[in-house]
Design a protein around this motif. Structure first.
Motif, PDB file in Angstrom:
ATOM      1  N   GLY A 363       0.816  -1.211   0.000  1.00 22.67           N
ATOM      2  CA  GLY A 363       0.000   0.000   0.000  1.00 22.67           C
ATOM      3  C   GLY A 363       0.845   1.255   0.000  1.00 22.67           C
ATOM      4  N   GLN A 364       1.929   1.261   0.753  1.00 19.08           N
ATOM      5  CA  GLN A 364       2.815   2.427   0.774  1.00 19.08           C
ATOM      6  C   GLN A 364       3.505   2.616  -0.573  1.00 19.08           C
ATOM      7  OE1 GLN A 364       5.178   1.189   4.123  1.00 19.08           O
ATOM      8  NE2 GLN A 364       4.062   2.484   5.567  1.00 19.08           N
ATOM      9  N   LEU A 365       3.877   1.526  -1.208  1.00 16.18           N
ATOM     10  CA  LEU A 365       4.501   1.626  -2.531  1.00 16.18           C
ATOM     11  C   LEU A 365       3.533   2.222  -3.547  1.00 16.18           C
ATOM     12  CD1 LEU A 365       6.304  -1.838  -2.605  1.00 16.18           C
ATOM     13  CD2 LEU A 365       7.441   0.390  -2.583  1.00 16.18           C
ATOM     14  N   ARG A 366       2.266   1.750  -3.536  1.00 18.69           N
ATOM     15  CA  ARG A 366       1.270   2.266  -4.476  1.00 18.69           C
ATOM     16  C   ARG A 366       0.982   3.740  -4.218  1.00 18.69           C
ATOM     17  NH1 ARG A 366       1.740  -1.270  -8.446  1.00 18.69           N
ATOM     18  NH2 ARG A 366       0.847  -3.339  -8.038  1.00 18.69           N
ATOM     19  N   THR A 367       0.892   4.108  -2.946  1.00 22.54           N
ATOM     20  CA  THR A 367       0.632   5.515  -2.614  1.00 22.54           C
ATOM     21  C   THR A 367       1.784   6.404  -3.059  1.00 22.54           C
ATOM     22  OG1 THR A 367      -0.711   4.876  -0.697  1.00 22.54           O
ATOM     23  CG2 THR A 367       0.142   7.124  -0.730  1.00 22.54           C
ATOM     24  N   SER A 368       3.000   5.956  -2.817  1.00 27.13           N
ATOM     25  CA  SER A 368       4.161   6.761  -3.208  1.00 27.13           C
ATOM     26  C   SER A 368       4.245   6.904  -4.724  1.00 27.13           C
ATOM     27  CB  SER A 368       5.453   6.136  -2.667  1.00 27.13           C
ATOM     28  OG  SER A 368       5.688   4.873  -3.253  1.00 27.13           O
ATOM     29  N   VAL A 455       2.158  17.375  -1.891  1.00 25.60           N
ATOM     30  CA  VAL A 455       0.917  16.610  -1.694  1.00 25.60           C
ATOM     31  C   VAL A 455       0.069  17.242  -0.603  1.00 25.60           C
ATOM     32  CG1 VAL A 455      -0.011  14.393  -0.905  1.00 25.60           C
ATOM     33  CG2 VAL A 455       1.879  14.437  -2.539  1.00 25.60           C
ATOM     34  N   GLU A 456       0.686  17.658   0.491  1.00 26.49           N
ATOM     35  CA  GLU A 456      -0.057  18.289   1.586  1.00 26.49           C
ATOM     36  C   GLU A 456      -0.677  19.600   1.108  1.00 26.49           C
ATOM     37  OE1 GLU A 456      -1.379  18.831   5.633  1.00 26.49           O
ATOM     38  OE2 GLU A 456      -0.858  17.149   4.330  1.00 26.49           O
ATOM     39  N   HIS A 457       0.059  20.336   0.294  1.00 23.81           N
ATOM     40  CA  HIS A 457      -0.450  21.587  -0.262  1.00 23.81           C
ATOM     41  C   HIS A 457      -1.683  21.332  -1.131  1.00 23.81           C
ATOM     42  CE1 HIS A 457      -0.502  25.542  -2.150  1.00 23.81           C
ATOM     43  NE2 HIS A 457      -0.396  24.960  -3.345  1.00 23.81           N
ATOM     44  N   CYS A 458      -1.624  20.284  -1.941  1.00 24.95           N
ATOM     45  CA  CYS A 458      -2.756  19.941  -2.810  1.00 24.95           C
ATOM     46  C   CYS A 458      -3.978  19.542  -1.990  1.00 24.95           C
ATOM     47  CB  CYS A 458      -2.366  18.813  -3.765  1.00 24.95           C
ATOM     48  SG  CYS A 458      -1.138  19.278  -5.000  1.00 24.95           S
ATOM     49  N   VAL A 459      -3.746  18.811  -0.909  1.00 25.55           N
ATOM     50  CA  VAL A 459      -4.847  18.375  -0.046  1.00 25.55           C
ATOM     51  C   VAL A 459      -5.532  19.579   0.587  1.00 25.55           C
ATOM     52  CG1 VAL A 459      -5.400  17.163   2.101  1.00 25.55           C
ATOM     53  CG2 VAL A 459      -3.900  16.087   0.409  1.00 25.55           C
ATOM     54  N   GLN A 460      -4.739  20.490   1.118  1.00 27.41           N
ATOM     55  CA  GLN A 460      -5.303  21.680   1.758  1.00 27.41           C
ATOM     56  C   GLN A 460      -6.035  22.557   0.743  1.00 27.41           C
ATOM     57  OE1 GLN A 460      -1.934  23.506   3.623  1.00 27.41           O
ATOM     58  NE2 GLN A 460      -1.793  21.968   5.243  1.00 27.41           N
ATOM     59  N   LYS A 461      -5.461  22.632  -0.468  1.00 27.46           N
ATOM     60  CA  LYS A 461      -6.052  23.458  -1.505  1.00 27.46           C
ATOM     61  C   LYS A 461      -7.434  22.932  -1.921  1.00 27.46           C
ATOM     62  CE  LYS A 461      -4.482  25.553  -5.730  1.00 27.46           C
ATOM     63  NZ  LYS A 461      -3.570  25.422  -6.862  1.00 27.46           N
ATOM     64  N   SER A 462      -7.585  21.604  -1.900  1.00 29.20           N
ATOM     65  CA  SER A 462      -8.843  20.989  -2.317  1.00 29.20           C
ATOM     66  C   SER A 462      -9.894  21.013  -1.214  1.00 29.20           C
ATOM     67  CB  SER A 462      -8.599  19.540  -2.742  1.00 29.20           C
ATOM     68  OG  SER A 462      -8.189  18.752  -1.631  1.00 29.20           O
ATOM     69  N   GLY A 463      -9.500  21.457  -0.017  1.00 30.29           N
ATOM     70  CA  GLY A 463     -10.443  21.519   1.089  1.00 30.29           C
ATOM     71  C   GLY A 463     -10.584  20.216   1.841  1.00 30.29           C
ATOM     72  N   GLN A 464      -9.789  19.198   1.472  1.00 30.73           N
ATOM     73  CA  GLN A 464      -9.846  17.923   2.172  1.00 30.73           C
ATOM     74  C   GLN A 464      -9.123  18.034   3.504  1.00 30.73           C
ATOM     75  OE1 GLN A 464      -8.515  14.659  -0.303  1.00 30.73           O
ATOM     76  NE2 GLN A 464      -9.131  15.740  -2.163  1.00 30.73           N
ATOM     77  N   GLN A 465      -9.382  17.034   4.342  1.00 28.78           N
ATOM     78  CA  GLN A 465      -8.754  17.024   5.663  1.00 28.78           C
ATOM     79  C   GLN A 465      -7.288  16.628   5.521  1.00 28.78           C
ATOM     80  OE1 GLN A 465     -10.657  14.525   8.497  1.00 28.78           O
ATOM     81  NE2 GLN A 465      -9.272  15.027  10.170  1.00 28.78           N
ATOM     82  N   SER A 466      -6.410  17.401   6.143  1.00 28.13           N
ATOM     83  CA  SER A 466      -4.983  17.097   6.082  1.00 28.13           C
ATOM     84  C   SER A 466      -4.688  15.841   6.885  1.00 28.13           C
ATOM     85  CB  SER A 466      -4.157  18.261   6.646  1.00 28.13           C
ATOM     86  OG  SER A 466      -4.319  19.409   5.854  1.00 28.13           O
ATOM     87  N   LYS A 467      -3.585  15.208   6.519  1.00 34.19           N
ATOM     88  CA  LYS A 467      -3.167  14.027   7.275  1.00 34.19           C
ATOM     89  C   LYS A 467      -2.650  14.445   8.654  1.00 34.19           C
ATOM     90  CE  LYS A 467       1.536  14.074   5.360  1.00 34.19           C
ATOM     91  NZ  LYS A 467       2.229  14.469   6.548  1.00 34.19           N
ATOM     92  N   PRO A 473       5.623  10.669   6.411  1.00 36.26           N
ATOM     93  CA  PRO A 473       5.291  10.697   4.985  1.00 36.26           C
ATOM     94  C   PRO A 473       5.642   9.379   4.319  1.00 36.26           C
ATOM     95  CG  PRO A 473       6.404  12.720   5.641  1.00 36.26           C
ATOM     96  CD  PRO A 473       6.479  11.795   6.815  1.00 36.26           C
ATOM     97  N   VAL A 474       4.740   8.909   3.448  1.00 38.44           N
ATOM     98  CA  VAL A 474       4.881   7.570   2.886  1.00 38.44           C
ATOM     99  C   VAL A 474       6.147   7.426   2.061  1.00 38.44           C
ATOM    100  CG1 VAL A 474       3.515   8.120   0.832  1.00 38.44           C
ATOM    101  CG2 VAL A 474       3.654   5.767   1.624  1.00 38.44           C
ATOM    102  N   LEU A 475       6.548   8.472   1.366  1.00 44.55           N
ATOM    103  CA  LEU A 475       7.738   8.361   0.528  1.00 44.55           C
ATOM    104  C   LEU A 475       9.008   8.183   1.368  1.00 44.55           C
ATOM    105  CD1 LEU A 475       8.488   8.226  -2.415  1.00 44.55           C
ATOM    106  CD2 LEU A 475       8.829  10.696  -2.428  1.00 44.55           C
ATOM    107  N   PHE A 476       8.980   8.602   2.614  1.00 46.23           N
ATOM    108  CA  PHE A 476      10.131   8.378   3.489  1.00 46.23           C
ATOM    109  C   PHE A 476      10.304   6.890   3.781  1.00 46.23           C
ATOM    110  CE2 PHE A 476       9.491  12.875   4.303  1.00 46.23           C
ATOM    111  CZ  PHE A 476      10.790  13.346   4.326  1.00 46.23           C
ATOM    112  N   HIS A 477       9.165   6.176   3.980  1.00 48.07           N
ATOM    113  CA  HIS A 477       9.240   4.726   4.149  1.00 48.07           C
ATOM    114  C   HIS A 477       9.890   4.081   2.934  1.00 48.07           C
ATOM    115  CE1 HIS A 477       7.068   3.986   7.863  1.00 48.07           C
ATOM    116  NE2 HIS A 477       6.131   4.838   7.491  1.00 48.07           N
ATOM    117  N   VAL A 478       9.413   4.478   1.760  1.00 51.51           N
ATOM    118  CA  VAL A 478       9.917   3.901   0.521  1.00 51.51           C
ATOM    119  C   VAL A 478      11.392   4.249   0.330  1.00 51.51           C
ATOM    120  CG1 VAL A 478       9.640   3.859  -1.986  1.00 51.51           C
ATOM    121  CG2 VAL A 478       7.623   3.970  -0.501  1.00 51.51           C
TER     122      VAL A 478
END
Length: 825
Positions: A363-368, A455-467, A473-478
């Motif tokens: 799941g982390q790989l797909r998200t990244s 990604v966080e900027h895009c989330v906030q811009k769209s009005g969605q709830q931030s993580k 961050p998922v890319l750090f795991h990867v």
């Protein structure tokens, strides 16, 4: 370096003879520059006597610098004492309330800087005397260089120029280090400039005060950003990785002044940095005290601490800061010709392996992949040169890894297994990728941080709830996983584990020796210490195999308690007659010691702690106790036990908190009802918990907790040991094969018995304590297993020829506690 006259180790109390034996052996080990493994149960030694070893023999050329520092520290001690007597807290400097804005206003902030050629990066690394592959990026090194030279790499050697031997004391947690610091405060040492050196008398006089007679121990507590950060906005992120990344974000070149962290040391606040040093060294302080000093002075204690290392005689730090080379480089910490002491060292090999092991889910790989693709599309016209090439390579590599994991999830029936490196690199064009250059790019470019911010900027811009800001961050795991792929294949192995409907890919370090070798070869002496270090053969075979003959020594000391305060028994069979054989195959049998445990609980007063091999088996036994009726009494086994003890049990992680269980257990014992606490070997109550006095009058070990050697991970560990022994062996193929199989067996047995010994060590916590240890399994009768018990347990183990009836064992237990009751009236 001479041993103290007449064994004067500056112990705060009159030491026991066993303590003197321990100290003499350890001094010899230090004087001869050896590696020593010391097993000494709790209460046998106090680490503070080691401090005599750190006293300085200062020469005339150093006196002036010493005098200046001692005068400053004396002034600060006097000031703090005056404040304490007046009862008024020292006025704190007002902290700037600069709010660090996490919301970037312009998407250009997420653009990657132009990436220089790989050759340029390598030249820069070589010039600095380090490698970015080791985990320390050039930007971080530049940042450290910027702080007035205090942290630059070229100063590493200079730390030893003005100092005699330093002691680096390392333990698992900050709480354990705090315990050591508390003991350190009880020690009073003579000055490092003796009064009889009359030629120096006028250097140690300040007015009518003789500073030399009031010289304090110069101690420093080092910690992580999470432990020392004083920027409330950054600290509120909670997660250590998130805090680290946000801290580095606030130091990037070109960042607006109002967004920078206001507490960073620099050439502009060098006076405050010196003030921090002096306040830190003025008294022996723990990590919380160090953070408070930073708050009072308005300077970051995490970075400011680095300038204090060279002035310290004792440095305490948690495992990761010592055991990771990149962490030592970031701290500018050198152990060259110094003494390294690792406490709670029974788990050192596992700790090193865990530090360098990493995992990632499908799941982390797909998200990244999704995030990287979105980022690449947004900035496709602005990605040039190396950035475009490397981002394309990263996407291909992650795609290849994810596709193989998907294949394993769908087409492999097994829940776990090994993964071949080549299979992860089977995607189109992936086998042509240079992973060393790619890993360097990931660290240098800060791609993961840029993508996460975007990604966080895009989330906030769209009005969605931030993580959750504390989420890594998922890319750090990867990224962490990709970096692990450059490790030598002989040191580690890749595994897949299916869980919760998904699949996880794990890199596991199998050989910790090379990662610890640099410390051992640099240090003057290395000491591994613990209450229960047995069995010790693994350390010689798997951690120090490269040491020349005679440099490694092992010591196992007895307990300070008198022999009559401990009884250790093996119980090979139960009251009903059948032998106890709690192998994995036989655990589900009807014979689970039900009446024997009930009888033991009637004999042992107050609190009894029983350790089972696993949570599953504990649950199984408890379920059977609730259902099985004892014929003679008409009661269930559980009801029969609860006639003398309330039964409580440890739950797996994610359910009841261990603190709540321990509190309830303690309350039951204090109320006089007595209690039986069912726990798990290797669980949350098997290490670091003190069941002293009435909390632990008895410890039961039910079965031997052998690891699951059929699992893919343990199969890999055993094969790694066997292969190495075979390759290094001499003689015929058959003799080498036999030796390798024996080494694998020994490794598994040692892992089992090391866990058992930790559980046994939960009881008997001071000289006047007393307890019974009962090991319930016929295999505890064998000399091979008994030889892996600590010396202090073997000395109190009742002689058993295998023919003793259970009634005699129970009678001896009853006699033991009757005698203790009479002795303690």
């Amino acid at each position: 370096m001479e041993r103290p006259i007449k064994d004067d180790f500056h112990h705060p109390y009159t030491p026991y003879e066993i303590q003197l034996q321990f100290m003499r052996a350890l001094y010899t080990c230090l004087e001869q520059g050896r590696v020593g493994i010391f097993e000494s149960p709790t209460g046998t030694d106090e680490p503070e006597w080691m401090l005599e070893f750190s006293k300085k023999e200062k020469t005339r050329s150093l006196v002036e610098k010493w005098k200046e520092l001692e005068m400053r520290l004396a002034d600060i001690r006097a000031e703090e004492e005056k404040t304490r007597k007046q009862g008024r807290p020292k006025k704190k400097m007002k902290l700037e309330s600069t709010e660090v804005n996490r919301k970037p206003e312009y998407e250009s902030q997420f653009e990657l800087d132009e990436y220089k050629s790989d050759n340029d990066n390598e030249k820069r690394s070589a010039a600095r005397g380090t490698t970015d592959v080791d985990g320390l990026s050039a930007s971080t090194l530049a940042l450290l260089d910027r702080f007035k030279g205090h942290f630059s790499a070229e100063n590493a050697q200079s730390q030893t120029d003005d100092n005699d031997i330093q002691i680096f004391y390392c333990s698992r947690t900050h709480s354990q280090l705090t315990q050591f610091v508390n003991e350190l405060n009880r020690v009073k040492l003579s000055p490092s400039l003796p009064r009889q050196q009359s030629v120096l008398d006028n250097y140690v006089k300040v007015g009518n005060e003789d500073i030399g007679l009031d010289e304090g121990i110069k101690h420093l507590s080092l910690g992580s950003r999470k432990a020392l950060c004083i920027n409330s906005t950054v600290l509120s992120l909670g997660n250590a990785t998130a805090i680290n990344e946000r801290c580095l974000d606030l130091q990037k070149p070109g960042i607006a002044a109002e967004r920078k962290c206001p507490y960073l040391p620099s050439g502009e606040n060098e006076a405050v940095l010196l003030d921090f040093r002096d306040h830190t060294l003025a008294a022996v302080r723990d990590i919380e005290d160090t953070a408070k000093i930073g708050k009072q002075l308005g300077i970051c204690p995490y970075y400011a601490s680095r300038s204090v290392i060279k002035y310290s005689e004792i440095v305490t730090l948690p495992y990761p800061l010592l055991l990771q080379r990149s962490a030592r480089e970031a701290l500018n910490l050198s152990v060259k010709n110094h003494v390294v002491i690792i406490d709670e060292a029974h788990n050192l090999m596992d700790t090193i392996s865990n530090i360098y092991s990493v995992s990632v889910t499908l799941g982390q790989l797909r998200t990244s992949l999704s995030q990287l693709t979105l980022y690449a599309k947004k900035y496709q016209t602005r990605l040039k040169g190396k950035n475009r090439v490397y981002i394309t390579q990263i996407i291909r590599l992650i795609n290849s890894i994810a596709d193989h994991l998907q294949f394993l999830l769908n087409d492999r029936p097994t829940v776990e297994g090994t993964v071949q490196y080549a299979d992860l690199m089977a995607g189109k064009g992936v086998d042509q990728i240079n992973l060393h250059k790619l890993s360097r790019y990931l660290q240098e470019s800060k791609l993961a941080r840029k993508v996460d911010g975007f990604v966080e900027h895009c989330v906030q811009k769209s009005g969605q709830q931030s993580k959750d800001p504390a989420t890594i961050p998922v890319l750090f795991h990867v990224q962490s996983f990709i970096l692990s792929l450059v490790n030598p294949s002989a040191e580690g192995r890749l595994f897949f584990i299916k869980e919760d409907g998904g699949i996880r890919l794990q890199y596991l370090l199998l050989d910790p020796a090379n990662h610890f070798r640099e410390i051992v070869e640099d240090a003057r002496a290395v000491i591994l210490a613990g209450g229960t270090m047995s069995p010790m053969s693994d350390y010689a075979s798997h951690l120090f195999s490269y040491l020349p003959p005679g440099r490694l020594e092992t010591f196992s000391f007895g307990h300070v308690i008198p022999p009559e305060n401990l009884i250790a028994q093996t119980m090979p069979k139960g009251i009903l007659g059948p032998e106890f054989n709690f192998t994995f195959e036989a655990r589900k049998s009807e014979n689970m010691g039900r009446q024997s445990v009930a009888k033991i609980c009637q004999i042992i007063p107050f609190g009894v702690v029983a350790f089972f091999p696993s949570y599953d088996y504990l649950s199984h036994v408890l379920d059977r106790w609730k259902k099985t009726v004892v014929r003679d009494s008409g009661l269930t086994v559980l009801a029969l036990i609860e006639k003398s003890k309330v039964v409580l049990h440890e739950a797996q992680a994610g359910t009841a908190r261990p603190d709540d269980i321990l509190q309830e257990y303690s309350n039951k014992i204090e109320s006089g009802s007595g209690a039986l606490l069912l726990s798990v070997v290797g669980g949350r109550l098997s290490e670091g918990i003190n069941f002293s006095d009435n909390l632990g009058r008895g410890v039961l070990i039910i079965g031997l907790p052998f690891p699951n050697i059929r699992s893919a991970v343990w199969q890999a560990k055993i094969q790694h040991i066997e292969r190495r022994v075979y390759d290094q062996g001499a003689g015929s193929d058959e003799s080498k094969r036999i030796a390798s199989k024996e080494a694998g067996r020994e490794f598994v047995e040692n892992a089992c018995m090391r866990a058992v010994n930790q559980c046994i060590g939960r009881a008997i916590r001071h000289r006047h304590d007393y307890a019974a240890i009962v090991m319930i399994d016929k295999r505890y009768e064998t000399p091979r297993i008994q030889g892996k018990l600590p010396t202090w347990i073997r000395q109190s183990l009742s002689t058993n020829d295998g023919a003793r009836p259970v009634t005699r064992i129970l009678r001896e237990l009853a006699t033991f506690f009757k005698g203790q009751a009479q002795a303690n009236k």
